[in-house]
Design a protein around this motif. Structure first.
Motif, PDB file in Angstrom:
ATOM      1  N   ASP A 103       8.887  -3.870 -16.619  1.00  0.00           N
ATOM      2  CA  ASP A 103      10.175  -3.487 -17.265  1.00  0.00           C
ATOM      3  C   ASP A 103      11.883  -3.657 -16.496  1.00  0.00           C
ATOM      4  OD1 ASP A 103       9.186  -3.208 -19.803  1.00  0.00           O
ATOM      5  OD2 ASP A 103       9.575  -2.044 -20.333  1.00  0.00           O
ATOM      6  N   GLU A 104      11.155  -2.596 -15.084  1.00  0.00           N
ATOM      7  CA  GLU A 104      12.506  -2.851 -13.781  1.00  0.00           C
ATOM      8  C   GLU A 104      11.635  -3.422 -12.624  1.00  0.00           C
ATOM      9  OE1 GLU A 104      11.417   1.358 -13.734  1.00  0.00           O
ATOM     10  OE2 GLU A 104      12.895   2.209 -14.824  1.00  0.00           O
ATOM     11  N   SER A 105      10.218  -4.673 -12.610  1.00  0.00           N
ATOM     12  CA  SER A 105      10.280  -5.099 -11.682  1.00  0.00           C
ATOM     13  C   SER A 105      10.932  -6.423 -11.078  1.00  0.00           C
ATOM     14  CB  SER A 105       8.946  -5.531 -11.601  1.00  0.00           C
ATOM     15  OG  SER A 105       8.616  -6.132 -10.199  1.00  0.00           O
TER      16      SER A 105
ATOM     17  N   LEU B 139      -1.145  -3.373 -10.985  1.00  0.00           N
ATOM     18  CA  LEU B 139      -0.438  -2.146 -10.153  1.00  0.00           C
ATOM     19  C   LEU B 139       0.022  -1.213 -10.140  1.00  0.00           C
ATOM     20  CD1 LEU B 139       1.529  -5.643  -8.299  1.00  0.00           C
ATOM     21  CD2 LEU B 139      -0.407  -4.987  -7.362  1.00  0.00           C
ATOM     22  N   LEU B 140       0.305  -1.224 -11.414  1.00  0.00           N
ATOM     23  CA  LEU B 140       1.339  -0.045 -11.381  1.00  0.00           C
ATOM     24  C   LEU B 140       0.160   1.556 -11.445  1.00  0.00           C
ATOM     25  CD1 LEU B 140       3.502   2.169 -11.476  1.00  0.00           C
ATOM     26  CD2 LEU B 140       4.212   1.383 -13.866  1.00  0.00           C
TER      27      LEU B 140
ATOM     28  N   ALA C  32      16.331   4.216  -1.435  1.00  0.00           N
ATOM     29  CA  ALA C  32      15.047   4.340  -0.472  1.00  0.00           C
ATOM     30  C   ALA C  32      13.359   3.785  -1.120  1.00  0.00           C
ATOM     31  CB  ALA C  32      15.100   6.376  -1.290  1.00  0.00           C
ATOM     32  N   ASP C  33      13.349   3.608  -2.796  1.00  0.00           N
ATOM     33  CA  ASP C  33      12.174   3.120  -2.499  1.00  0.00           C
ATOM     34  C   ASP C  33      12.016   3.212  -4.147  1.00  0.00           C
ATOM     35  OD1 ASP C  33      11.829   5.322  -4.835  1.00  0.00           O
ATOM     36  OD2 ASP C  33      11.330   7.318  -2.918  1.00  0.00           O
ATOM     37  N   ALA C  34      11.452   2.074  -4.938  1.00  0.00           N
ATOM     38  CA  ALA C  34      10.941   1.128  -6.395  1.00  0.00           C
ATOM     39  C   ALA C  34      11.041   2.227  -7.270  1.00  0.00           C
ATOM     40  CB  ALA C  34      10.064   0.952  -6.556  1.00  0.00           C
ATOM     41  N   SER C  35      11.558   3.328  -7.138  1.00  0.00           N
ATOM     42  CA  SER C  35      11.701   4.705  -8.430  1.00  0.00           C
ATOM     43  C   SER C  35      13.789   4.724  -8.238  1.00  0.00           C
ATOM     44  CB  SER C  35      11.241   5.933  -8.162  1.00  0.00           C
ATOM     45  OG  SER C  35      11.108   6.769  -6.892  1.00  0.00           O
ATOM     46  N   ALA C  36      14.156   4.699  -7.410  1.00  0.00           N
ATOM     47  CA  ALA C  36      15.723   4.529  -7.082  1.00  0.00           C
ATOM     48  C   ALA C  36      16.148   3.971  -8.610  1.00  0.00           C
ATOM     49  CB  ALA C  36      16.103   4.510  -6.159  1.00  0.00           C
TER      50      ALA C  36
END
Length: 198
Positions: free
Chosen positions: A135-137, A113-114, A191-195
């Protein structure tokens, strides 16, 4: 006096047939081995394609939150799965179906997906706003679920805190996690998935 014209006697027909049969068998074994090795190489070179076993719920499809035979739901964290089950029952009593478009995902599926998001958005920084790394999902750990229909999303945003279910990202109204104690207040949205999570 007669001179022998052959120094070696020719092999018998039985021996000749046996040598031919052994040769044919060896050739068949070598051909089968070559096919097996070619298949292994082809599998290794084939790009990843997510399957149901990786947590795939086909694109454009959704399933009721109670479809726990699917790995996407069966492999959710037990507390999240129970909260989702309880919320789905309460939503159904109000005529709303909590339909799930994504739950648990394998790390390979998350990476796929990434990679697709990087291709779609043109760079990793923008892609990371919508898709976390494996690793972060929280999908990979079974701690998040995506809800499909707008009615279900609105219902869960309104009533989800009863079970500790919260929308986590401001830019993803479909993404919910068990981020609070049942009956408690949801944390402020990221804010989003990168936060970075606090």
């Amino acid at each position: 006096m007669q001179i022998a014209t052959t120094l070696v006697t020719p092999p018998s027909r039985l021996r000749t047939a046996a040598f031919i049969a052994i040769g044919v068998c060896l050739a068949a074994l070598l051909a089968a081995l070559a096919l097996v090795l070619a298949g292994i190489a082809a599998d290794a070179a084939r790009p990843f394609s997510p399957r149901v076993a990786d947590g795939l719920i086909p694109e454009g499809a959704s399933v009721p939150a109670t479809e726990e035979h699917l790995p996407a739901l069966a492999r959710l964290d037990a507390d999240l799965r129970q909260a989702l089950r309880d919320a789905a029952e309460a939503a159904a009593a109000e005529g709303v179906t909590l339909d799930v478009t994504s739950g648990w995902r394998s790390a390979a599926f998350q990476q796929w997906l990434l990679d697709n998001a990087v291709e779609t958005y043109g760079n990793a920084e923008v892609a990371r706003q919508f898709v976390a790394t494996p690793d972060e999902s929280r999908h990979v750990t079974g701690q998040s679920v995506d809800i499909g229909s707008l009615d279900a999303q609105v219902w869960l945003r309104t009533h989800g805190t009863t079970w500790g279910l919260c929308q986590v990202y401001a830019n993803e109204p479909w993404h919910f996690e068990r981020a609070a104690s049942p009956g408690g207040a949801c944390p402020e949205m990221l804010a989003d998935a990168s936060a970075t999570r606090g």
